[in-house]
Design a protein around this motif. Structure first.
Motif, PDB file in Angstrom:
ATOM      1  N   LEU A 161      11.140  43.801 -13.329  1.00  0.00           N
ATOM      2  CA  LEU A 161      10.360  44.898 -12.764  1.00  0.00           C
ATOM      3  C   LEU A 161      10.998  45.453 -11.500  1.00  0.00           C
ATOM      4  O   LEU A 161      11.051  46.668 -11.298  1.00  0.00           O
ATOM      5  CB  LEU A 161       8.943  44.420 -12.423  1.00  0.00           C
ATOM      6  CG  LEU A 161       7.899  44.524 -13.513  1.00  0.00           C
ATOM      7  CD1 LEU A 161       6.611  43.853 -13.078  1.00  0.00           C
ATOM      8  CD2 LEU A 161       7.661  45.961 -13.895  1.00  0.00           C
ATOM      9  N   ALA A 162      11.455  44.558 -10.643  1.00  0.00           N
ATOM     10  CA  ALA A 162      12.097  45.005  -9.406  1.00  0.00           C
ATOM     11  C   ALA A 162      13.320  45.850  -9.717  1.00  0.00           C
ATOM     12  O   ALA A 162      13.548  46.892  -9.083  1.00  0.00           O
ATOM     13  CB  ALA A 162      12.475  43.801  -8.547  1.00  0.00           C
ATOM     14  N   LEU A 189      -0.821  48.911 -20.633  1.00  0.00           N
ATOM     15  CA  LEU A 189      -0.039  49.358 -21.791  1.00  0.00           C
ATOM     16  C   LEU A 189      -0.056  50.887 -21.910  1.00  0.00           C
ATOM     17  O   LEU A 189       0.973  51.502 -22.210  1.00  0.00           O
ATOM     18  CB  LEU A 189      -0.570  48.719 -23.066  1.00  0.00           C
ATOM     19  CG  LEU A 189      -0.411  47.205 -23.191  1.00  0.00           C
ATOM     20  CD1 LEU A 189      -0.986  46.723 -24.523  1.00  0.00           C
ATOM     21  CD2 LEU A 189       1.028  46.770 -23.028  1.00  0.00           C
ATOM     22  N   GLY A 190      -1.211  51.492 -21.655  1.00  0.00           N
ATOM     23  CA  GLY A 190      -1.310  52.949 -21.708  1.00  0.00           C
ATOM     24  C   GLY A 190      -0.437  53.619 -20.664  1.00  0.00           C
ATOM     25  O   GLY A 190       0.244  54.614 -20.955  1.00  0.00           O
ATOM     26  N   PHE A 191      -0.433  53.073 -19.447  1.00  0.00           N
ATOM     27  CA  PHE A 191       0.413  53.638 -18.393  1.00  0.00           C
ATOM     28  C   PHE A 191       1.894  53.482 -18.730  1.00  0.00           C
ATOM     29  O   PHE A 191       2.700  54.361 -18.431  1.00  0.00           O
ATOM     30  CB  PHE A 191       0.099  53.004 -17.038  1.00  0.00           C
ATOM     31  CG  PHE A 191      -1.273  53.342 -16.511  1.00  0.00           C
ATOM     32  CD1 PHE A 191      -1.780  54.631 -16.603  1.00  0.00           C
ATOM     33  CD2 PHE A 191      -2.054  52.366 -15.923  1.00  0.00           C
ATOM     34  CE1 PHE A 191      -3.045  54.944 -16.115  1.00  0.00           C
ATOM     35  CE2 PHE A 191      -3.314  52.664 -15.430  1.00  0.00           C
ATOM     36  CZ  PHE A 191      -3.813  53.953 -15.524  1.00  0.00           C
ATOM     37  N   VAL A 197       2.404  48.677 -12.268  1.00  0.00           N
ATOM     38  CA  VAL A 197       2.539  47.497 -11.407  1.00  0.00           C
ATOM     39  C   VAL A 197       1.166  47.021 -10.926  1.00  0.00           C
ATOM     40  O   VAL A 197       0.865  45.824 -10.958  1.00  0.00           O
ATOM     41  CB  VAL A 197       3.484  47.788 -10.218  1.00  0.00           C
ATOM     42  CG1 VAL A 197       3.457  46.663  -9.207  1.00  0.00           C
ATOM     43  CG2 VAL A 197       4.904  48.022 -10.725  1.00  0.00           C
ATOM     44  N   ILE A 198       0.325  47.944 -10.496  1.00  0.00           N
ATOM     45  CA  ILE A 198      -0.999  47.568  -9.990  1.00  0.00           C
ATOM     46  C   ILE A 198      -1.839  46.917 -11.082  1.00  0.00           C
ATOM     47  O   ILE A 198      -2.430  45.844 -10.869  1.00  0.00           O
ATOM     48  CB  ILE A 198      -1.714  48.797  -9.400  1.00  0.00           C
ATOM     49  CG1 ILE A 198      -1.013  49.234  -8.111  1.00  0.00           C
ATOM     50  CG2 ILE A 198      -3.197  48.503  -9.144  1.00  0.00           C
ATOM     51  CD1 ILE A 198      -1.415  50.619  -7.622  1.00  0.00           C
ATOM     52  N   ILE A 201      -4.018  41.603 -13.775  1.00  0.00           N
ATOM     53  CA  ILE A 201      -4.270  40.772 -14.958  1.00  0.00           C
ATOM     54  C   ILE A 201      -4.520  39.305 -14.613  1.00  0.00           C
ATOM     55  O   ILE A 201      -5.514  38.742 -15.041  1.00  0.00           O
ATOM     56  CB  ILE A 201      -3.153  40.954 -16.007  1.00  0.00           C
ATOM     57  CG1 ILE A 201      -3.262  42.352 -16.625  1.00  0.00           C
ATOM     58  CG2 ILE A 201      -3.222  39.879 -17.084  1.00  0.00           C
ATOM     59  CD1 ILE A 201      -2.083  42.741 -17.491  1.00  0.00           C
ATOM     60  N   PRO A 202      -3.639  38.631 -13.862  1.00  0.00           N
ATOM     61  CA  PRO A 202      -3.909  37.214 -13.605  1.00  0.00           C
ATOM     62  C   PRO A 202      -5.176  36.979 -12.784  1.00  0.00           C
ATOM     63  O   PRO A 202      -5.851  35.977 -12.965  1.00  0.00           O
ATOM     64  CB  PRO A 202      -2.678  36.715 -12.848  1.00  0.00           C
ATOM     65  CG  PRO A 202      -1.905  37.907 -12.454  1.00  0.00           C
ATOM     66  CD  PRO A 202      -2.366  39.056 -13.304  1.00  0.00           C
ATOM     67  N   TYR A 203      -5.524  37.918 -11.915  1.00  0.00           N
ATOM     68  CA  TYR A 203      -6.723  37.741 -11.113  1.00  0.00           C
ATOM     69  C   TYR A 203      -7.997  37.951 -11.921  1.00  0.00           C
ATOM     70  O   TYR A 203      -8.979  37.267 -11.705  1.00  0.00           O
ATOM     71  CB  TYR A 203      -6.700  38.697  -9.912  1.00  0.00           C
ATOM     72  CG  TYR A 203      -5.569  38.410  -8.994  1.00  0.00           C
ATOM     73  CD1 TYR A 203      -5.607  37.298  -8.142  1.00  0.00           C
ATOM     74  CD2 TYR A 203      -4.424  39.204  -8.975  1.00  0.00           C
ATOM     75  CE1 TYR A 203      -4.539  37.000  -7.295  1.00  0.00           C
ATOM     76  CE2 TYR A 203      -3.365  38.914  -8.141  1.00  0.00           C
ATOM     77  CZ  TYR A 203      -3.432  37.810  -7.312  1.00  0.00           C
ATOM     78  OH  TYR A 203      -2.375  37.514  -6.491  1.00  0.00           O
TER      79      TYR A 203
END
Length: 165
Positions: A37-38, A104-106, A153-154, A159-161
């Motif tokens: 991602l970075a 996924l949409g983004f 990214v946001i 997701i994990p939270y």
């Protein structure tokens, strides 16, 4: 087979279980996902900021974009491969989260924006790359890219939270 049944099959598979329960595999895959991602999104931000005239405006877009493309594609490849692995390991937890489908949409919208940019402007980059003021469509693509990848990214970080509640 429903989406949840498919997710349950992946989650219960020997591969999914071993990924999830490994002390090393899951964190390494997650770390590689963030590195990918970075590379991809981080470098896209530089290109987008250049399209908006906010980063290295004296340097042509072509001189910035061309050397970064292999790194961008490598970052996307790493992100995609590790994202699939992370999905396999956590499938039943994420398919019940609306934020996963927003992500996924983004991603799809950001990909369509990139494809439109390449189709409309990328093939003729030599005709506008050195311009002091870039066409409005190029700036619109830059703003859309910045916005969509930020949302990816946001939502990805949410997701994990949200999956542990």
């Amino acid at each position: 087979m429903t989406l949840f049944e498919f997710a349950q099959t992946l989650y219960d598979s020997e591969f999914g279980t071993s990924l999830r329960e490994s002390e090393l595999a899951f964190p390494i895959i997650e770390g590689l996902h963030l590195i990918g991602l970075a590379l991809s999104v981080g470098l896209i931000f530089f290109v987008d900021l250049r399209l908006l005239g906010r980063f290295l405006p004296e340097v042509s877009v072509d001189r910035i974009l061309q050397p970064l493309r292999p790194w961008l594609f490598a970052g996307f490849a790493v992100t995609l491969a590790t994202g699939v692995l992370l999905f396999i390991a956590t499938a039943v937890k994420v398919v019940v989260l609306p934020v996963f489908f927003y992500k996924l949409g983004f991603i799809v919208l950001a990909g369509l924006n990139a494809a439109w940019f390449e189709y409309r402007w990328g093939r003729r980059i030599d005709t506008w790359s050195d311009s002091a003021v870039l066409p409005g469509g190029i700036k619109a693509a830059g703003w859309a890219s910045l916005t969509l990848w930020s949302l990816v990214v946001i939502t990805g970080r949410l997701i994990p939270y949200l999956s542990y509640q």
